[in-house]
Design an enzyme around this catalytic site. Structure first.
Site, PDB file in Angstrom:
ATOM      1  N   HIS A  52       0.823  -1.214   0.000  1.00 25.98           N
ATOM      2  CA  HIS A  52       0.000   0.000   0.000  1.00 25.98           C
ATOM      3  C   HIS A  52       0.855   1.261   0.000  1.00 25.98           C
ATOM      4  O   HIS A  52       1.910   1.310   0.654  1.00 25.98           O
ATOM      5  CB  HIS A  52      -0.904   0.015   1.234  1.00 25.98           C
ATOM      6  CG  HIS A  52      -1.969  -1.036   1.194  1.00 25.98           C
ATOM      7  ND1 HIS A  52      -3.044  -0.966   0.350  1.00 25.98           N
ATOM      8  CD2 HIS A  52      -2.113  -2.192   1.888  1.00 25.98           C
ATOM      9  CE1 HIS A  52      -3.812  -2.037   0.527  1.00 25.98           C
ATOM     10  NE2 HIS A  52      -3.266  -2.800   1.454  1.00 25.98           N
ATOM     11  N   ARG A 314      -8.167 -11.085   9.266  1.00 21.17           N
ATOM     12  CA  ARG A 314      -7.383  -9.943   9.751  1.00 21.17           C
ATOM     13  C   ARG A 314      -7.407  -9.946  11.284  1.00 21.17           C
ATOM     14  O   ARG A 314      -8.478 -10.098  11.885  1.00 21.17           O
ATOM     15  CB  ARG A 314      -7.991  -8.632   9.279  1.00 21.17           C
ATOM     16  CG  ARG A 314      -8.209  -8.520   7.786  1.00 21.17           C
ATOM     17  CD  ARG A 314      -9.039  -7.271   7.528  1.00 21.17           C
ATOM     18  NE  ARG A 314      -9.372  -7.055   6.144  1.00 21.17           N
ATOM     19  CZ  ARG A 314     -10.463  -7.534   5.542  1.00 21.17           C
ATOM     20  NH1 ARG A 314     -11.315  -8.301   6.206  1.00 21.17           N
ATOM     21  NH2 ARG A 314     -10.714  -7.246   4.289  1.00 21.17           N
ATOM     22  N   CYS A 416      -0.276 -26.846 -15.364  1.00 16.87           N
ATOM     23  CA  CYS A 416      -0.902 -25.514 -15.471  1.00 16.87           C
ATOM     24  C   CYS A 416       0.143 -24.426 -15.229  1.00 16.87           C
ATOM     25  O   CYS A 416       0.197 -23.437 -15.945  1.00 16.87           O
ATOM     26  CB  CYS A 416      -2.019 -25.343 -14.445  1.00 16.87           C
ATOM     27  SG  CYS A 416      -3.326 -26.555 -14.510  1.00 16.87           S
ATOM     28  N   CYS A 451      -6.442 -26.612 -12.840  1.00 17.78           N
ATOM     29  CA  CYS A 451      -6.809 -27.931 -12.277  1.00 17.78           C
ATOM     30  C   CYS A 451      -6.676 -27.961 -10.758  1.00 17.78           C
ATOM     31  O   CYS A 451      -7.034 -28.951 -10.127  1.00 17.78           O
ATOM     32  CB  CYS A 451      -6.004 -29.055 -12.927  1.00 17.78           C
ATOM     33  SG  CYS A 451      -4.435 -29.418 -12.129  1.00 17.78           S
TER      34      CYS A 451
HETATM   35  C1  LIG Z   1      -8.027 -10.403   4.045  1.00 19.33           C
HETATM   36  C2  LIG Z   1      -6.743  -9.677   4.294  1.00 19.33           C
HETATM   37  C3  LIG Z   1      -6.225  -8.781   3.349  1.00 19.33           C
HETATM   38  C4  LIG Z   1      -5.032  -8.107   3.599  1.00 19.33           C
HETATM   39  N1  LIG Z   1      -4.463  -7.364   2.601  1.00 19.33           N
HETATM   40  C5  LIG Z   1      -3.261  -6.770   2.819  1.00 19.33           C
HETATM   41  C6  LIG Z   1      -2.596  -6.077   1.769  1.00 19.33           C
HETATM   42  O1  LIG Z   1      -3.038  -6.076   0.625  1.00 19.33           O
HETATM   43  N2  LIG Z   1      -1.438  -5.437   2.066  1.00 19.33           N
HETATM   44  C7  LIG Z   1      -0.906  -5.432   3.321  1.00 19.33           C
HETATM   45  O2  LIG Z   1       0.117  -4.785   3.552  1.00 19.33           O
HETATM   46  N3  LIG Z   1      -1.498  -6.133   4.321  1.00 19.33           N
HETATM   47  C8  LIG Z   1      -2.635  -6.810   4.088  1.00 19.33           C
HETATM   48  N4  LIG Z   1      -3.223  -7.545   5.079  1.00 19.33           N
HETATM   49  C9  LIG Z   1      -2.623  -7.558   6.397  1.00 19.33           C
HETATM   50  C10 LIG Z   1      -1.441  -8.500   6.483  1.00 19.33           C
HETATM   51  O3  LIG Z   1      -1.725  -9.736   5.874  1.00 19.33           O
HETATM   52  C11 LIG Z   1      -1.108  -8.700   7.955  1.00 19.33           C
HETATM   53  O4  LIG Z   1      -1.019  -7.455   8.581  1.00 19.33           O
HETATM   54  C12 LIG Z   1       0.200  -9.419   8.133  1.00 19.33           C
HETATM   55  O5  LIG Z   1       0.223 -10.597   7.373  1.00 19.33           O
HETATM   56  C13 LIG Z   1       0.404  -9.725   9.609  1.00 19.33           C
HETATM   57  O6  LIG Z   1       1.557 -10.492   9.724  1.00 19.33           O
HETATM   58  P1  LIG Z   1       1.922 -11.153  11.126  1.00 19.33           P
HETATM   59  O7  LIG Z   1       3.230 -11.790  10.955  1.00 19.33           O
HETATM   60  O8  LIG Z   1       1.761 -10.124  12.195  1.00 19.33           O
HETATM   61  O9  LIG Z   1       0.759 -12.197  11.400  1.00 19.33           O
HETATM   62  P2  LIG Z   1       0.572 -13.698  10.860  1.00 19.33           P
HETATM   63  O10 LIG Z   1       0.914 -13.826   9.453  1.00 19.33           O
HETATM   64  O11 LIG Z   1      -0.807 -14.103  11.262  1.00 19.33           O
HETATM   65  O12 LIG Z   1       1.643 -14.509  11.681  1.00 19.33           O
HETATM   66  C14 LIG Z   1       1.497 -14.829  13.039  1.00 19.33           C
HETATM   67  C15 LIG Z   1       2.090 -16.200  13.232  1.00 19.33           C
HETATM   68  O13 LIG Z   1       2.134 -16.497  14.622  1.00 19.33           O
HETATM   69  C16 LIG Z   1       1.896 -17.878  14.772  1.00 19.33           C
HETATM   70  N5  LIG Z   1       1.474 -18.113  16.152  1.00 19.33           N
HETATM   71  C17 LIG Z   1       0.326 -17.699  16.743  1.00 19.33           C
HETATM   72  N6  LIG Z   1       0.278 -18.125  18.017  1.00 19.33           N
HETATM   73  C18 LIG Z   1       1.426 -18.812  18.243  1.00 19.33           C
HETATM   74  C19 LIG Z   1       1.941 -19.515  19.378  1.00 19.33           C
HETATM   75  N7  LIG Z   1       1.257 -19.601  20.524  1.00 19.33           N
HETATM   76  N8  LIG Z   1       3.153 -20.123  19.264  1.00 19.33           N
HETATM   77  C20 LIG Z   1       3.856 -20.064  18.090  1.00 19.33           C
HETATM   78  N9  LIG Z   1       3.388 -19.432  16.979  1.00 19.33           N
HETATM   79  C21 LIG Z   1       2.190 -18.808  17.065  1.00 19.33           C
HETATM   80  C22 LIG Z   1       0.815 -18.151  13.751  1.00 19.33           C
HETATM   81  O14 LIG Z   1       0.701 -19.523  13.423  1.00 19.33           O
HETATM   82  C23 LIG Z   1       1.265 -17.287  12.582  1.00 19.33           C
HETATM   83  O15 LIG Z   1       2.065 -17.990  11.664  1.00 19.33           O
HETATM   84  C24 LIG Z   1      -4.384  -8.271   4.839  1.00 19.33           C
HETATM   85  C25 LIG Z   1      -4.880  -9.190   5.769  1.00 19.33           C
HETATM   86  C26 LIG Z   1      -6.018  -9.921   5.475  1.00 19.33           C
HETATM   87  C27 LIG Z   1      -6.449 -11.003   6.412  1.00 19.33           C
END
Ligand SMILES: Cc1cc2nc3c(=O)[nH]c(=O)nc-3n(C[C@H](O)[C@H](O)[C@H](O)COP(=O)(O)OP(=O)(O)OC[C@H]3O[C@@H](n4cnc5c(N)ncnc54)[C@H](O)[C@@H]3O)c2cc1C
Length: 494
Positions: A52, A314, A416, A451
């Site tokens: 973004h 999210r 594919c 597929c």
């Molecule tokens: C529908 C949607 C659309 C989005 N579109 C965009 C976009 O276009 N551009 C953008 O910048 N952002 C976008 N986002 C936001 C973005 O995807 C997130 O902000 C980002 O992926 C968050 O990353 P994270 O590492 O914080 O969380 P996550 O990717 O959720 O990682 C957290 C990790 O912690 C692990 N975990 C949890 N609890 C434990 C535990 N007790 N012990 C060990 N491991 C644990 C989980 O398994 C997971 O792998 C979107 C999100 C969604 C859902």
């Protein structure tokens, strides 16, 4: 506690992996734990993949700063880590005169947030740039710094570079609780034993509220999953060349129509608050909502070109914005709290969390430095992670050379997406070994075409089983409990 680390990161999404890569630059032992069988299994795995520009977050919020700073770091990062990223720009499209004032508001937010390269376009200009746009378009905001990425590619590349530089990664390892000495964290308890440390960094995404509650802070902070559903279109039938947002609503950035780095058009996401933090199912109502929303932007979309659907969650938090003078209840939390020692706390990292991840990593390092952590640069730190060959992106000469070196690159397993046995084997033996079907799918993009894996899946199971020297019965789709095969049915060699 048998093992002692300087820092432990809980969670292997894009944020945890980017922080691991940033910390790998300094001396000290760093461990990243992830509860799933692979990295990038949470929000980072199912999102819109947009980098973004930063005109959307409320000016003055931490989200706005992380978004704009993060966006500017992507060119260098994709060069160093060798993941694909295209800065194509994006459009916010107003349909009808009533939506036009929203573009001025975004323009104003963008200026305040420091977003470069924004421009308002007339109706005629938008129609000239995007042939399939709704003819009722009244204008658009054009942001040149918007981009598209492959979220798996980014996350895995960051993690691999961290591992190359000495970070340890433990998969299938779930954080259960902290080990405390008075109000200082001295370790963590997991399903695979206890680990000692001086710092814990909370990157648990959807579960970051539960982690911080266990540290005894922010009992009022809760995360609700906010589901976003998508349709994926066949690459052969390209509907749009650009990233087209509608004007935003109070439920978020809205249902967009966008092209992906792999050439497929995707539409979505909607935005519905749920209770179940694991429910990634799609719903009839949700898919109908995104269909109607997307057709508002591109009326010519046709359902006959849909090849897949998915949903992401999210981590929608109620974290208050700390900047004075603005009322904003859903900001990122990135802090070192005073109530407990040895804890870097992150929470509510919803969109634009992927875009912001490099800036968040830098912010965490800066916070640790402010807290007195003496970082010493590692001799020989290598910021470069080399990409593995991608057969379909090569010309005939390159393909021939590759096949001469290793004939397994001459055997196409996914027709594919044109993915070869050589690429699959390379992923199985990569710095973060891909040993489930989904892990290989996310890294090579096999099984994502028309597929949807129907042809390649049994072959991939066989390759994993051969390479790891395990029975095909043990090969899983995405970790424990997702085995493809239940039992042998007859005595043939498989
Ligand atoms: C529908 C949607 C659309 C989005 N579109 C965009 C976009 O276009 N551009 C953008 O910048 N952002 C976008 N986002 C936001 C973005 O995807 C997130 O902000 C980002 O992926 C968050 O990353 P994270 O590492 O914080 O969380 P996550 O990717 O959720 O990682 C957290 C990790 O912690 C692990 N975990 C949890 N609890 C434990 C535990 N007790 N012990 C060990 N491991 C644990 C989980 O398994 C997971 O792998 C979107 C999100 C969604 C859902």
């Amino acid at each position: 506690m048998s093992e002692k680390y300087d820092l432990i990161i809980i969670g292997g999404g894009v944020v945890g992996c980017m922080i691991a890569r940033w910390l790998s630059r300094y001396e000290g032992r760093v461990l990243l734990i992830e509860k799933e069988a692979d990295l990038c299994m949470g929000a980072s795995a199912a999102n819109t993949a947009i980098v973004h520009a930063g005109y959307d977050p409320r000016p003055g919020s931490l989200k706005a700063r992380m978004n704009v700073d993060g966006n500017q770091m992507w060119d260098q990062l994709s060069g160093e880590l060798n993941f694909p990223f295209e800065r194509r720009g994006d459009y916010v499209v107003a349909i009808g005169e009533k939506e036009l004032p929203a573009l001025d508001t975004l323009m104003e937010y963008g200026r305040k947030n420091g977003v470069p390269g924004m421009k308002l376009l007339s109706r005629a200009e938008v129609i000239a740039r995007e042939k399939n746009i709704n003819p009722e378009v009244s204008g658009a905001l054009w942001a040149t710094t918007g981009g598209i990425c492959d979220p798996f590619g980014v996350t895995i590349a960051a993690a691999e570079n961290a591992v190359m530089n000495g970070v340890e990664v433990l998969l299938n390892t779930k954080f259960d609780d902290f080990i405390m000495e008075e109000n200082r964290i001295i370790g963590i308890k997991t399903n695979r034993g206890d680990f000692g440390c001086r710092w814990v960094i909370n990157c648990a995404g959807m579960y970051s509220d539960e982690v911080m509650h266990k540290a005894g802070i922010r009992p009022e902070f809760v995360i609700k999953p906010r589901k976003g559903e998508y349709f994926v279109f066949d690459r052969a039938d390209i509907a749009v060349d650009n990233v087209l947002f509608p004007v935003p609503s109070d439920r978020g950035k809205g249902i967009l129509v966008t092209t992906t780095l792999h050439g497929n058009t995707i539409i979505g996401p909607n935005s519905v608050i749920f209770e179940d933090k694991e429910d990634r199912s799609t719903t009839r109502e949700g898919l109908e909502e995104i269909w109607q929303g997307a057709r508002k932007l591109v009326p010519s979309l046709s359902q006959k070109h849909i090849i897949g659907m998915f949903a992401g969650l999210r981590p929608y938090g109620n974290g208050p914005c700390k900047s004075p003078g603005i009322d904003y209840q859903h900001d990122f939390i990135i802090e070192i709290p005073t109530e407990v020692q040895g804890f870097v706390n992150l929470g509510g990292i919803e969109s634009p969390g992927a875009t912001s991840a490099p800036a968040i990593a830098q912010e965490v390092v800066d916070l640790l430095k402010d807290a007195g952590e003496k970082f010493k640069e590692k001799k020989g730190w290598d910021p470069v992670r080399r990409a593995r060959p991608r057969f379909r992106d090569m010309n005939h000469e390159e393909q021939k050379l590759l096949i001469d070196m290793d004939p397994r690159y001459g055997r196409v397993i996914c027709r594919c997406e044109n993915v070869t046995e050589g690429e699959i084997v390379a992923e199985i033996h990569a710095p973060i070994p891909a040993i489930t079907y989904d892990a290989i799918k996310r890294r090579t993009w096999l099984g994502t075409g028309r597929c949807q894996g129907g042809f390649d899946m049994p072959r991939v199971v066989k390759i994993i089983s051969d390479e790891l020297g395990v029975s095909p019965l043990e090969v899983t789709k995405k970790g424990q409990g997702s085995n493809f095969l239940a039992r042998p049915t007859k005595q043939v060699e498989i």
